[in-house]
Write a protein that holds these residues in place. Structure first.
Motif, mmCIF file in Angstrom:
data_model
loop_
_atom_site.group_PDB
_atom_site.id
_atom_site.type_symbol
_atom_site.label_atom_id
_atom_site.label_comp_id
_atom_site.label_asym_id
_atom_site.label_seq_id
_atom_site.Cartn_x
_atom_site.Cartn_y
_atom_site.Cartn_z
ATOM 1 N N LEU A 51 11.465 77.226 48.449
ATOM 2 C CA LEU A 51 12.622 78.131 48.284
ATOM 3 C C LEU A 51 13.316 78.186 49.688
ATOM 4 C CD1 LEU A 51 13.201 80.132 45.960
ATOM 5 C CD2 LEU A 51 11.957 81.984 47.285
ATOM 6 N N LEU A 52 12.865 78.018 50.818
ATOM 7 C CA LEU A 52 13.337 78.095 52.026
ATOM 8 C C LEU A 52 14.515 76.976 52.101
ATOM 9 C CD1 LEU A 52 10.925 79.320 54.406
ATOM 10 C CD2 LEU A 52 12.966 80.653 53.788
ATOM 11 N N ILE A 53 14.090 75.676 51.162
ATOM 12 C CA ILE A 53 15.094 74.718 51.248
ATOM 13 C C ILE A 53 16.078 74.839 50.419
ATOM 14 C CG2 ILE A 53 15.406 72.136 50.438
ATOM 15 C CD1 ILE A 53 12.676 71.906 51.500
ATOM 16 N N VAL A 54 15.959 75.426 49.138
ATOM 17 C CA VAL A 54 16.757 75.657 48.123
ATOM 18 C C VAL A 54 17.833 76.706 48.429
ATOM 19 C CG1 VAL A 54 17.011 76.608 45.644
ATOM 20 C CG2 VAL A 54 15.142 75.096 46.274
ATOM 21 N N ILE A 55 17.578 77.678 48.959
ATOM 22 C CA ILE A 55 18.400 78.782 49.425
ATOM 23 C C ILE A 55 19.513 78.417 50.467
ATOM 24 C CG2 ILE A 55 18.554 81.136 50.597
ATOM 25 C CD1 ILE A 55 16.100 81.812 49.472
ATOM 26 N N GLY A 88 36.865 78.794 50.924
ATOM 27 C CA GLY A 88 37.798 77.915 50.659
ATOM 28 C C GLY A 88 38.611 78.034 49.606
ATOM 29 N N ILE A 89 38.077 78.727 48.528
ATOM 30 C CA ILE A 89 38.825 78.551 47.180
ATOM 31 C C ILE A 89 40.092 79.441 47.059
ATOM 32 C CG2 ILE A 89 37.536 80.646 46.024
ATOM 33 C CD1 ILE A 89 37.406 78.466 43.731
ATOM 34 N N ILE A 110 26.894 75.906 49.741
ATOM 35 C CA ILE A 110 27.796 75.629 48.653
ATOM 36 C C ILE A 110 28.706 76.856 48.560
ATOM 37 C CG2 ILE A 110 28.464 74.897 46.292
ATOM 38 C CD1 ILE A 110 26.761 72.783 47.639
ATOM 39 N N PHE A 111 27.896 77.969 48.375
ATOM 40 C CA PHE A 111 28.420 79.340 48.039
ATOM 41 C C PHE A 111 29.572 79.580 49.264
ATOM 42 C CE2 PHE A 111 28.488 83.720 48.736
ATOM 43 C CZ PHE A 111 28.958 84.312 47.557
#
Lengths: 282, 252, 289
Positions: free
Chosen positions: A20-24, A37-38, A30-31
């Motif tokens: 989880l600590l990698i995934v977050i 930026g968007i 990305i977020f």
């Protein structure tokens, strides 16, 4: 027994938390880029040249530059990569030369990208007198992409059943006919997937193009392969470290476009893989 | 009896993989347009013998060979692999079709040998399929993937594919080992029909099949030729005890 | 006849391509070596390898590689200490614990991470991670070794996870079944049987991770502060081998002492990564057996 079960529960929980600590952070990264930026990614931003020392305007030349570099890279690395993989799988006998080729592939894949930059600079820019140019940059990126293409092609060729080759030989086809008609067609999905993947990496690389092609600020499109170009990753590097008072949203937007481009290429490779897997008949 | 014309002759043939020699000093003559059976227990070198005839063994890099093989009185050392393999076709144990259409499977061989023209190729494909007794079953679905055919149909497709390159000799490497009795019968029928214009060599584990189909038979054991003779004679009055033991099912 | 000639041409091209790959590696090393040997005509090799100062534009210039080497080593150790436990744990989770659909999702996420260009992560280091670390730990600056280590650890994860996972999955099923048969729990089997059996592959993964980290350029150039001094700790600005080449190459004059010195740095980097990859390759081959 019970204690062992509890220990297992705890251990698996620890593994899950580590994952989880990698995934977050991945999701956050990305977020973070997308969120910031968007709003600045507008039609003008994508289709116009930078103005006022890159603090205004768009990144069109950098987008074009990156696409041109990717195409140039493909033109050089795809034929050489596929042919050397064919050599390794179909022709190579177990001799010194073959072992040397294999060792070289392993080696190429481990060489740091900045070393490719140095090499490209001395060989293509200085020695072959190509100057800092699209040609020099593409060649440098192409050599860097070779190991991935070779490895992917090798795996693709090896996954074609031996019986196909046997059938072809037994009907009196020559070696090249066999490879051309009975092996390559079935290896193409794997080759394509690997190629697109390696190109998406080349698109995001900065170090190899630093001294071989990248232009700091060149708000026009290239006219020939001997021109310099701007490139998205290098552009992001310069505006985030070399340009004082750079409007933040433009940096974020550039990062967003770069990530989007790389993700689109990855998506293409995933779709290709899925498409061909469905059609696979053996 | 008419004098038999020899089409293939092996002289002192020894075949080895690395240090393991699977065929020892094989001297055989194979006559034109006969069906020759090669029988023997597993690992007696039957398949190696077959594949030596069209140099397919050389696909294995550890393979080496001594002695000589003559095809139409010419040593095969002097015949290019692609020419030799075109003249001596092979049908493998399991039906092996390419993952393309029925038509393209048969058309592959002619195409690599330079046959061009849509009509010419269609004609070649049709003739080959007719000779292999498959035409009536597939004529309306030539563009379907070949893998959709049944096992027996696939094996006859393989025969058609071989016939399409106009060989003189067809080798069969246990062609029915994966097939049910009905499909087997159809393949055997096809072989009987092909007798008039082709020399056929059948390797089989199935002694009954050898008795049904072949005219002459070779009994191989541990890489050596034990007995050669007319099939009827070999099966009814074997000269060697080991042959007798094998065909009456005492070993193998 | 035409087809024969055609075939010969194609086969020559194929062999030539194989040869080309060897030539590239050879040329890369040759060019680096050639230009760095030019340095040692003018500058003693001992002072290069053991000099404690990297002052390329002072008078006289000093090209001591020690601060850069230490910079690279500090950052690499930091990154590896962070990413190996996480990477191996995640690989274990993906290979053995996660149910099918989750496995798929996690693997895709790791692939996404692998595809993020390093310059984007460097940018995030500048605008977010650096300031965040400075404020949280009260550092003088956020542009320091730790920021670099954290980002590099992040970047090395896909390499480590995917190779570790392959190694774990590659352990023969029979090992696992035997352990289960003796009444071991899933965790005991994983920890005592599968993990040791996959150790060669895991070492290979770690080595490749180190190779990746030590060769990474953009992130360290952007976030580690670029101070070519011997770092006292990982919390201070430092400068790696890669960042030195990337940062200074553009400012040198071709053929100058400084230019050659950068190639000498390149040779050192090449040799280090070469050794690491060699070890990884040996482990990988052992793992496949």
């Amino acid at each position: 027994m019970n204690a062992a079960r509890i220990r297992q529960k705890i251990a698996f929980l620890v593994l899950a938390i580590a994952t989880l600590l990698i995934v977050i952070p991945i999701l956050l990264t990305i977020f973070y880029i997308v969120k910031n930026g968007i709003s600045a990614v507008t039609w003008t931003f994508i289709t116009q040249s930078p103005r006022n020392g890159m603090k205004e305007g768009g990144i069109f030349p950098a987008i074009v530059g990156t696409i041109v570099l990717v195409i140039g890279t493909m033109l050089f690395s795809l034929p050489v990569g596929v042919l050397s993989a064919i050599y390794l799988v179909e022709y190579a006998k177990d001799n010194f030369f073959t072992r040397l080729v294999k060792l070289s592939v392993v080696n190429l894949s481990g060489i740091p990208s900045i070393i490719y930059g140095l090499f490209g600079f001395t060989l293509f820019v200085l020695l072959m007198k190509l100057g800092t140019s699209i040609l020099a940059g593409s060649l440098t990126l192409a050599i860097m992409s070779l190991p991935v293409i070779i490895t992917a092609t090798k795996e693709a060729l090896e996954s074609v059943p031996f019986s196909f080759r046997e059938i072809s030989f037994s009907l009196g086809a020559t070696k090249w006919q066999t490879i051309r008609y009975c092996v390559l067609p079935y290896a193409i999905p794997g080759i394509l997937t690997g190629t697109v993947l390696s190109l998406s990496r080349a698109a995001g690389e900065t170090a190899p193009i630093l001294f071989t092609v990248a232009a700091f600020y060149l708000p026009r499109l290239p006219r020939s392969v001997f021109d310099q170009v701007m490139a998205l990753p290098y552009h992001l590097y310069t505006i985030s470290t070399q340009v004082p008072n750079m409007p933040m949203e433009l940096s974020f937007a550039t990062g967003f476009v770069l990530i989007a481009l790389v993700f689109i290429m990855n998506l293409v490779s995933i779709i290709l893989r899925a498409h061909y897997r469905k059609k696979k008949l053996w | 009896m008419v004098k038999q014309e020899t089409i293939i002759k092996t002289v002192g043939l020894n075949c080895c993989y690395g240090s393991l020699c699977v065929l020892k000093d094989v001297n055989l003559e194979i006559y034109k347009n006969e069906i020759l059976g090669i029988i023997g227990p597993a690992n007696s070198g039957k398949t190696t013998f077959l594949r030596a005839l069209n140099k397919l063994n050389y696909l294995n890099s550890s393979y080496s060979q001594k002695g000589d093989i003559y095809f139409s009185n010419e040593s095969i050392k002097n015949i290019g692999e692609n020419i030799l393999r075109r003249k001596i076709g092979i049908i493998f144990a399991l039906p092996q079709v390419l993952p393309v259409s029925i038509f393209d499977n048969v058309a592959y061989g002619p195409k690599v040998h330079g046959v061009t023209g849509k009509n010419t190729i269609s004609q070649v494909v049709e003739n080959a399929l007719k000779k292999a007794y498959l035409w009536d079953e597939v004529k309306d679905r030539l563009n379907e993937p070949a893998v959709r055919l049944s096992g027996g149909q696939q094996q006859r497709l393989c025969i058609a594919r071989t016939l399409a390159v106009e060989p003189d000799v067809i080798l069969y490497d246990e062609p029915c080992s994966g097939l049910d009795p009905i499909s087997t019968a159809k393949v055997e029928d096809a072989m009987q029909q092909l007798k008039e214009s082709y020399t056929q060599i059948l390797v089989t584990n199935n002694t009954k099949q050898a008795a049904r189909v072949t005219e002459r038979c070779v009994f191989l054991l541990m890489g050596e030729v034990i007995e050669v003779g007319e099939t009827d004679a070999l099966f009814t009055e074997p000269q060697d005890k080991r042959t007798d033991d094998y065909i009456t099912g005492r070993f193998g | 006849m035409f087809r024969r000639i055609n075939e010969k041409i194609i086969e020559s091209c194929i062999k030539l391509s194989g040869l080309l790959v060897i030539i590239f590696v050879f040329l890369i090393f040759l060019f680096l070596l050639k230009d760095s040997i030019s340095l040692f005509g003018q500058y003693p090799i001992g002072q290069f390898l053991f000099g404690r100062n990297w002052l390329p534009i002072s008078e006289p210039p000093k090209f001591g590689i020690v601060p850069l080497l230490l910079g690279s080593i500090y950052v690499t150790i930091g990154a590896i200490v962070i990413c190996v436990p996480f990477g191996v744990a995640a690989a274990m989770f993906i290979a053995e614990v996660a149910p099918g659909y989750l496995k798929h999702v996690l693997k895709s996420l790791i692939e996404i991470l692998a595809s993020i260009p390093s310059v984007v992560l460097g940018f995030i280091g500048i605008v977010w991670l650096g300031p965040f670390l400075r404020n949280t730990f009260g550092l003088k600056t956020g542009m320091c070794g730790l920021t670099g280590s954290l980002l590099l650890a992040f970047m090395a994860l896909p390499t480590i996870i995917s190779i570790c996972e392959d190694a774990l999955v590659g352990v023969p099923r029979t090992y696992k079944e035997a352990a289960f048969g003796l009444g071991a729990t899933h965790w005991q089997t994983l920890w005592r049987i599968i993990l040791p059996a996959a150790s060669s592959g895991i070492i290979a993964a770690v080595m490749l991770g180190i190779g990746r980290v030590i060769g990474e350029t953009m992130v360290v150039m952007m976030v580690t502060g670029n101070a070519p001094v011997i770092p006292k700790s990982i919390l201070e600005p430092l400068r790696t081998l890669t960042a030195t080449i990337a940062g200074e190459m553009g400012e040198t004059v071709g053929g100058s002492e400084h230019y050659f010195a950068l190639f000498a740095v390149g040779v050192v980097l090449f040799i280090i990564t070469f050794m690491i990859n060699l070890v990884a390759d040996v482990c990988m081959r052992r793992a496949k057996k």
